[in-house]
Design a protein around this motif. Structure first.
Motif, mmCIF file in Angstrom:
data_model
loop_
_atom_site.group_PDB
_atom_site.id
_atom_site.type_symbol
_atom_site.label_atom_id
_atom_site.label_comp_id
_atom_site.label_asym_id
_atom_site.label_seq_id
_atom_site.Cartn_x
_atom_site.Cartn_y
_atom_site.Cartn_z
ATOM 1 N N THR A 19 1.777 -7.845 8.948
ATOM 2 C CA THR A 19 1.890 -6.530 8.325
ATOM 3 C C THR A 19 3.237 -5.913 8.694
ATOM 4 O OG1 THR A 19 -0.496 -6.253 8.501
ATOM 5 C CG2 THR A 19 0.800 -4.265 8.124
ATOM 6 N N PHE A 72 -4.003 0.545 7.531
ATOM 7 C CA PHE A 72 -4.337 -0.783 7.028
ATOM 8 C C PHE A 72 -5.114 -1.526 8.105
ATOM 9 C CE2 PHE A 72 -3.040 -5.307 6.137
ATOM 10 C CZ PHE A 72 -3.657 -5.405 4.904
ATOM 11 N N ALA A 101 1.311 -7.880 4.234
ATOM 12 C CA ALA A 101 1.060 -6.547 3.708
ATOM 13 C C ALA A 101 2.231 -5.676 4.110
ATOM 14 C CB ALA A 101 -0.226 -5.986 4.276
ATOM 15 N N ALA A 139 2.656 4.934 9.981
ATOM 16 C CA ALA A 139 1.783 3.866 9.465
ATOM 17 C C ALA A 139 0.990 3.253 10.614
ATOM 18 C CB ALA A 139 2.608 2.810 8.769
ATOM 19 N N SER A 178 -1.508 -0.120 11.605
ATOM 20 C CA SER A 178 -2.041 -1.424 11.190
ATOM 21 C C SER A 178 -2.878 -2.026 12.298
ATOM 22 C CB SER A 178 -0.894 -2.375 10.857
ATOM 23 O OG SER A 178 -1.400 -3.689 10.687
ATOM 24 N N THR A 209 0.830 -1.203 0.000
ATOM 25 C CA THR A 209 0.000 0.000 0.000
ATOM 26 C C THR A 209 0.861 1.247 0.000
ATOM 27 O OG1 THR A 209 -0.260 0.533 2.351
ATOM 28 C CG2 THR A 209 -1.555 -1.313 1.519
ATOM 29 N N ALA A 262 0.004 5.445 6.073
ATOM 30 C CA ALA A 262 -1.053 4.574 5.542
ATOM 31 C C ALA A 262 -1.793 3.920 6.698
ATOM 32 C CB ALA A 262 -0.443 3.513 4.643
ATOM 33 N N ILE A 290 2.970 -1.694 4.499
ATOM 34 C CA ILE A 290 2.275 -0.411 4.422
ATOM 35 C C ILE A 290 3.249 0.745 4.591
ATOM 36 C CG2 ILE A 290 0.072 -1.422 5.091
ATOM 37 C CD1 ILE A 290 0.415 -0.213 7.823
ATOM 38 N N SER A 291 2.926 1.819 3.910
ATOM 39 C CA SER A 291 3.863 2.941 3.798
ATOM 40 C C SER A 291 3.493 4.084 4.728
ATOM 41 C CB SER A 291 3.891 3.442 2.356
ATOM 42 O OG SER A 291 4.163 2.371 1.491
ATOM 43 N N SER A 310 -2.469 5.813 2.180
ATOM 44 C CA SER A 310 -3.569 5.018 1.627
ATOM 45 C C SER A 310 -4.385 4.436 2.774
ATOM 46 C CB SER A 310 -3.023 3.889 0.761
ATOM 47 O OG SER A 310 -2.222 3.042 1.561
ATOM 48 N N ASN A 311 -5.532 3.923 2.409
ATOM 49 C CA ASN A 311 -6.437 3.387 3.407
ATOM 50 C C ASN A 311 -6.987 2.068 2.865
ATOM 51 O OD1 ASN A 311 -8.569 2.930 5.186
ATOM 52 N ND2 ASN A 311 -8.843 5.137 5.499
#
Ligand SMILES: Nc1ncnc2c1ncn2[C@@H]1O[C@H](COP(=O)(O)OP(=O)(O)O)[C@@H](O)[C@H]1O
Ligand SMILES: [Mg+2]
Lengths: 255, 430
Positions: free
Chosen positions: B270, B252, B244, B277, B279, B218, B250, B246-247, B222-223
């Motif tokens: 993740t 998640f 995953a 980020a 998660s 991602t 983001a 994630i950046s 982002s979502n």
């Protein structure tokens, strides 16, 4: 009002883990009557109440119990409830994840149209919440989760009001209530207790009985009912305390 | 000894298929060699303490090696898509043909949703850059097998600044004795996506195996919400590895519900790879009969100021078994992270067994971290309370079970929570 027996307890003994706690209790309640069972902590009041409701840890080793002419003791806890018995818990359990409304809906559904129609559930539920001055928001809260002692007790009466039992045993529903809450709860009990059924108020204070006048008062000591009388017995007890009564009784029994 | 050296009876990899680009063929072949070289994970390896790797091994490799995903029939693939509830729909057929359809709303958006084989040619740059990076042959034996032999694959690419409001739904049906699924998702910066990844169906063969690898990348801010439901029939053997990455900034949310399969080994994790980020990993398992669940969750903080939370609940009855291992790893230079995890297990009768093992590898000392694990029986007083209101034993057990799971399910995105409740209701009826 016809005087048929709603509850008939004959020489009931109760054991917990092999230890006898209730040592031969007999009690007759006619329809329309309210009885109080009083006694010190540890005298066995809750044990009797739990045993009657069918808690598996409380074994009735001898004696008979009939509810409205039917043998109660060969029934499971579920069947006893469906037969019209209600226990208001001294310590109501918390059930996280189950909302008050869903809990009650399940209980009403179990009655299958016997009592409140599930279609009228919301309406009756709202009515009874109002009667007991319980805020609407409680409906979607998890059952007794984070409720104060007083709120839990109100919830017990709400359940009774919804389930309309033939016989309600209210185990220390008055304890932990401030005076305003006590009034509300007492009023709720008066309004929604079964009119032609029976009520057992388990308490150790007189104050609840100022609002709900009992037809009979039973004093329990060490697993036995040692004295039975009218409403005045509670007043006597309040004045003299349990100790006076205890010596009185032990003298009578002892000699 | 459980170790098996595969080399001695290893099979030569097949030749290149005319539909697959050479780079893909090479990865597959390399993975195959890796697979053959790797020993079967032994029980002394902590992630394999509870499951016998032998049970997950295909016994028809010679056939399996020949199955290459067929290119989808274009007429069917292009047929109009008009589902009101979903933005897209992907599935695999029993002949390993994979289809992906996207709502017309996204026709000119640059969103790509297609079978992975086609994508490996038509979107070579993105696929080549990401495929196998999170769940590759270095991950483990069964992941190497997946990358070598995947026979049904999907690819989803969401460019920057695209919001996909309604979920995209994937339906994964095992077919034949072995279905090897692969999913690659790449989401750009500032984009939004909800993906439902649903494994269901009757396994036609006794002990049919389903092996799935899921990789999700991602972009910044982002979502992405990912929901994995495993409700295969009780004769299946399911193996899922999902990662995953994630950046920066983001969000998640990864949610899972496991109720199916005879053996279900699930590894979800993740990697918090960008500052800020976040998660969240929430899941439930409900097992009965002789089901076996071996679930591993992982949060790996490689960037500062990242936040992770895990809430995983397990309910078991009959003779079901579960092991939950949960790793939190925070790297030395990942400062001021928060990492929380809790795993709770409820046993409805005497038969089931549950283990819960939190694992912490905290290399940084500026961290806020907590973990909890409980395993316990049903509260008899709670049961009595319900029964004393006229509810019968079975219903009371169901109410307590749902109640136990509910506070976790409430954390799921709303629509995924609803789906989970439906799954549980179905399972309880059966
Ligand atoms: N679940 C239980 N397990 C063990 N002992 C119990 C349990 N419930 C009650 N008892 C014991 O039984 C006796 C009577 O208790 P109880 O029935 O609660 O009295 P009361 O309600 O009159 O205060 C006490 O000695 C108490 O410790
Ligand atoms: Mg008591």
């Amino acid at each position: 009002m016809s005087k048929n027996k709603i509850l008939s307890i004959n020489n009931v003994h109760v054991e917990i883990e092999g230890k006898e706690i209730v040592k031969g209790v007999s009690l007759q309640i006619n329809s329309g009557e309210k009885h109080a069972i009083m006694g010190k902590n540890g005298s066995g009041k809750s044990s009797l109440a739990n045993a009657l409701a069918g808690h598996p840890n409380y074994e009735i080793t001898s004696g008979t119990v009939e509810l409205d002419g039917e043998n109660l003791l060969d029934k499971s806890a579920t069947e006893r409830s469906l037969a019209g018995l209600f226990l208001g818990f001294q310590y109501p359990l918390t059930i996280p994840g189950v909302t008050v409304a869903n809990f009650l809906r399940a209980a009403i559904k179990a009655r299958n149209g016997d009592g409140i129609d599930i279609k009228n559930f919301r309406k009756v539920f709202k009515e009874k919440m109002k009667l007991l001055k319980i805020e609407d928001s409680f409906a979607t809260r998890y059952l007794n989760d984070g409720f104060s002692g007083g709120e839990k007790k109100r919830l017990e009466i709400l359940q009774m009001a919804m389930l309309r039992p033939k016989l309600a045993i209210l185990d220390e529903t008055d304890s932990g209530l401030d005076i305003d809450a006590l009034k509300i709860v007492a009023n709720g009990i008066m309004e929604s207790a079964p009119k032609d059924g029976g009520v057992i108020l388990v308490t150790h204070y007189q104050r609840m009985l100022d609002y709900i006048k009992p037809d009979m008062v039973h004093i329990m000591i060490d697993g036995r009912i040692v004295k039975t009388g009218g409403a005045e017995l509670a007043l006597e007890l309040e004045a003299g305390g349990y100790d006076k009564l205890e010596t009185e009784v032990s003298q009578e029994v002892g000699v | 000894m459980n170790t098996v050296t595969m080399r001695k009876n290893s099979i030569d990899f097949r030749g290149q298929n005319r539909f697959e680009p050479e780079w893909l063929y090479n990865i597959r072949k390399e993975s195959w060699n890796y697979y053959n070289d790797l020993e079967l994970p032994h029980r002394s390896n902590h992630l394999w303490r509870y499951t016998n790797a032998q049970d997950l091994l295909p016994n028809n490799l010679e056939e399996l090696i020949k199955i290459i995903p067929s290119l989808p029939d274009q007429s069917e693939n292009d047929s109009s898509y008009g589902d009101e509830d979903f933005s897209g729909y992907g599935y695999n057929r029993s002949d390993f043909m994979t289809f992906a359809r996207l709502s017309h709303d996204f026709e000119k958006s640059g969103v790509v949703f297609k079978d992975l084989l086609t994508a490996s040619r038509e979107n070579e740059d993105i696929v080549k850059k990401h495929l196998g990076q999170l769940v590759g042959y270095g991950f483990g034996k069964f992941e190497a097998m997946n990358l070598a032999l995947w026979n049904t694959g999907l690819f989803l690419y969401v460019p920057d600044n695209i919001e996909i409001k309604k979920p995209i739904r994937l339906q994964r049906h095992p077919s034949g004795p072995n279905t090897i699924h692969r999913l690659l998702v790449v989401v750009g910066n500032n984009s939004k996506l909800t993906l439902i990844d649903d494994y269901s169906g009757e396994c036609r063969k006794e002990e049919a195996q389903s092996n799935s690898a899921v990789e999700i990348f991602t972009g910044d801010a982002s979502n992405v919400k990912y929901f994995n439901t495993q409700r295969l029939s009780n004769s299946c053997i399911s193996y899922i590895t999902q990662r995953a990455q994630i950046s920066r900034d983001a969000k998640f949310v990864s949610v899972f519900a496991g109720i199916g399969s005879k053996i279900s080994k699930f590894n979800t994790g993740t990697i918090l790879n960008g500052e800020g980020a976040e998660s969240k990993l929430y899941g439930i398992v409900f097992g009965n009969e002789n089901q076996h669940f071996d679930y591993h969750t992982m949060h790996h903080h490689t960037a500062s100021n990242s936040y992770s939370d895990i809430d995983f609940k397990v309910v078991l009855k009959d003779e079901a078994k579960s092991a939950a291992t949960g790793l939190i790893r925070v790297e030395e230079d990942a400062l001021n992270c928060q990492a929380y995890q809790v795993n709770r297990n409820l046993l409805l009768n005497e038969g089931p067994k549950a283990e819960s093992i939190p694992e912490l590898e905290i290399l940084c000392d500026q961290v806020q971290c907590s973990h909890g694990a409980t395993v316990g029986p049903i509260d008899q007083d709670m049961l009595f309370y319900l029964m004393s209101r006229g509810v019968d034993y079975k219903e009371a057990m169901n109410i307590i079970t749902l109640g136990y799971l509910e506070p976790t399910i409430e954390k799921f995105p709303v629509e995924l929570g609803e789906l989970t409740r439906e799954l549980l209701a179905t399972k309880m009826k059966g």
